[in-house]
Design a protein around this motif. Structure first.
Motif, PDB file in Angstrom:
ATOM      1  N   HIS A  92     -32.557  -3.733   5.022  1.00  0.00           N
ATOM      2  CA  HIS A  92     -33.051  -3.701   6.283  1.00  0.00           C
ATOM      3  C   HIS A  92     -33.503  -2.211   6.530  1.00  0.00           C
ATOM      4  O   HIS A  92     -34.895  -2.142   6.284  1.00  0.00           O
ATOM      5  N   GLU A 109     -25.904  -2.236   1.110  1.00  0.00           N
ATOM      6  CA  GLU A 109     -25.883  -3.461   2.022  1.00  0.00           C
ATOM      7  C   GLU A 109     -25.426  -2.877   3.350  1.00  0.00           C
ATOM      8  O   GLU A 109     -24.828  -1.977   3.486  1.00  0.00           O
ATOM      9  N   LEU A 110     -26.000  -3.819   4.588  1.00  0.00           N
ATOM     10  CA  LEU A 110     -25.555  -3.356   5.932  1.00  0.00           C
ATOM     11  C   LEU A 110     -24.034  -4.100   6.002  1.00  0.00           C
ATOM     12  O   LEU A 110     -23.957  -5.137   5.677  1.00  0.00           O
ATOM     13  N   LYS A 112     -21.566  -6.170   7.636  1.00  0.00           N
ATOM     14  CA  LYS A 112     -21.799  -7.151   8.642  1.00  0.00           C
ATOM     15  C   LYS A 112     -20.854  -8.407   8.549  1.00  0.00           C
ATOM     16  O   LYS A 112     -20.213  -8.675   7.431  1.00  0.00           O
ATOM     17  N   GLU A 113     -20.581  -8.950   9.487  1.00  0.00           N
ATOM     18  CA  GLU A 113     -19.456 -10.120   9.784  1.00  0.00           C
ATOM     19  C   GLU A 113     -19.713 -11.204   8.607  1.00  0.00           C
ATOM     20  O   GLU A 113     -18.708 -11.630   8.186  1.00  0.00           O
ATOM     21  N   LYS A 114     -20.870 -11.454   8.551  1.00  0.00           N
ATOM     22  CA  LYS A 114     -21.264 -12.598   7.606  1.00  0.00           C
ATOM     23  C   LYS A 114     -20.637 -12.331   6.146  1.00  0.00           C
ATOM     24  O   LYS A 114     -20.330 -13.380   5.541  1.00  0.00           O
ATOM     25  N   THR A 115     -20.885 -11.304   5.883  1.00  0.00           N
ATOM     26  CA  THR A 115     -20.064 -10.981   4.290  1.00  0.00           C
ATOM     27  C   THR A 115     -18.821 -11.262   4.472  1.00  0.00           C
ATOM     28  O   THR A 115     -18.066 -11.865   3.372  1.00  0.00           O
ATOM     29  N   MET A 137     -14.274  -6.192   6.541  1.00  0.00           N
ATOM     30  CA  MET A 137     -15.605  -6.300   6.284  1.00  0.00           C
ATOM     31  C   MET A 137     -16.129  -5.232   5.275  1.00  0.00           C
ATOM     32  O   MET A 137     -17.102  -5.557   4.579  1.00  0.00           O
ATOM     33  N   THR A 141     -17.690  -5.900   1.571  1.00  0.00           N
ATOM     34  CA  THR A 141     -19.308  -5.677   1.249  1.00  0.00           C
ATOM     35  C   THR A 141     -18.917  -4.649  -0.214  1.00  0.00           C
ATOM     36  O   THR A 141     -20.032  -4.887  -0.773  1.00  0.00           O
ATOM     37  N   ASP A 199     -24.248   2.716   9.054  1.00  0.00           N
ATOM     38  CA  ASP A 199     -23.658   1.326   9.013  1.00  0.00           C
ATOM     39  C   ASP A 199     -24.027   0.561   7.640  1.00  0.00           C
ATOM     40  O   ASP A 199     -23.763  -0.543   7.677  1.00  0.00           O
ATOM     41  N   TYR A 200     -24.058   1.095   6.557  1.00  0.00           N
ATOM     42  CA  TYR A 200     -24.187   0.741   5.257  1.00  0.00           C
ATOM     43  C   TYR A 200     -23.183   1.160   4.325  1.00  0.00           C
ATOM     44  O   TYR A 200     -22.536   2.361   4.422  1.00  0.00           O
TER      45      TYR A 200
END
Length: 208
Positions: A92, A109-110, A112-115, A137, A141, A199-200
């Motif tokens: 990003h 990595e950011l 995020k919920e997807k991870t 989360m 990550t 946020d990373y």
């Protein structure tokens, strides 16, 4: 903006981060690319990916390298012509490079919920027990980053994140751990350091 942050990882390795706030034309005016890199940038459909790629070259320039000092082997692994080891990551609004005298891998990595949603595909989810959702989360990550950064060092076809790369148990506040690659009848240990950045999360792996 110029260099965002420099992190001394150990006696022979440093991490450099660029926060991408510039527009694409600024990067194009600030850099000279080799023909291969220029073709690669021109083929990218995403402006975010173009800027991430070019921000990596700005970090090289900060270190008195240029795009002409960087090359890739047949596995897509980057190398510096002076023999130093380099690893690259982009997520990003940040680009990162880690430069070392020894083998190194970096993943940025950011969070995020997807991870977390796909965690069972790449890790032992029992390592997330008794954590809050945000802690899960972040830890997922970190674990993804561990596996990605080790893979970047080895670049061997057939390595499976869940089946071949294993991290020791750790807490987020430790900011370090040990991981193993068990592949092709060999076991290799790697030192791992990680930390948060806005946020990373960045993760670095080092060959023992």
């Amino acid at each position: 903006m110029p260099l965002y942050k420099e992190v001394i990882l150990n006696d022979s390795a440093t991490l450099y981060l660029w926060k991408i706030t510039e527009d694409l034309e600024w990067f194009k005016g600030a850099l000279k690319l080799n023909s291969s890199s220029q073709k690669r940038v021109d083929s990218m459909k995403s402006e975010s990916h173009q800027k991430g790629f070019l921000a990596v070259r700005m970090l090289l320039q900060h270190l008195d390298y240029s795009d002409f000092d960087l090359f890739y082997d047949s596995h897509g692994k980057p190398h510096l012509k002076d023999g130093k080891c380099i690893s690259i990551s982009h997520s990003h609004e940040f680009s990162a490079i880690a430069v070392s005298s020894n083998g190194i891998g970096i993943d940025l990595e950011l969070v995020k919920e997807k991870t977390l949603k796909i965690a069972s595909r790449f890790m032992d989810v029992s390592h997330l027990d008794n954590l809050s959702e945000i802690e899960m989360m972040k830890k997922a990550t970190v674990i993804w980053g561990i596996k990605e950064s080790i893979f970047k060092i080895k670049s061997l076809e057939g390595i499976s994140f869940p089946n071949h790369i294993f991290e020791n148990e750790f807490n987020l506040e430790d900011k370090k751990t040990i991981a193993q690659l068990r592949f092709n009848s060999q076991i290799e240990d790697f030192k791992i350091v990680f930390n948060s950045l806005e946020d990373y999360i960045y993760v670095c792996a080092f060959e023992n």
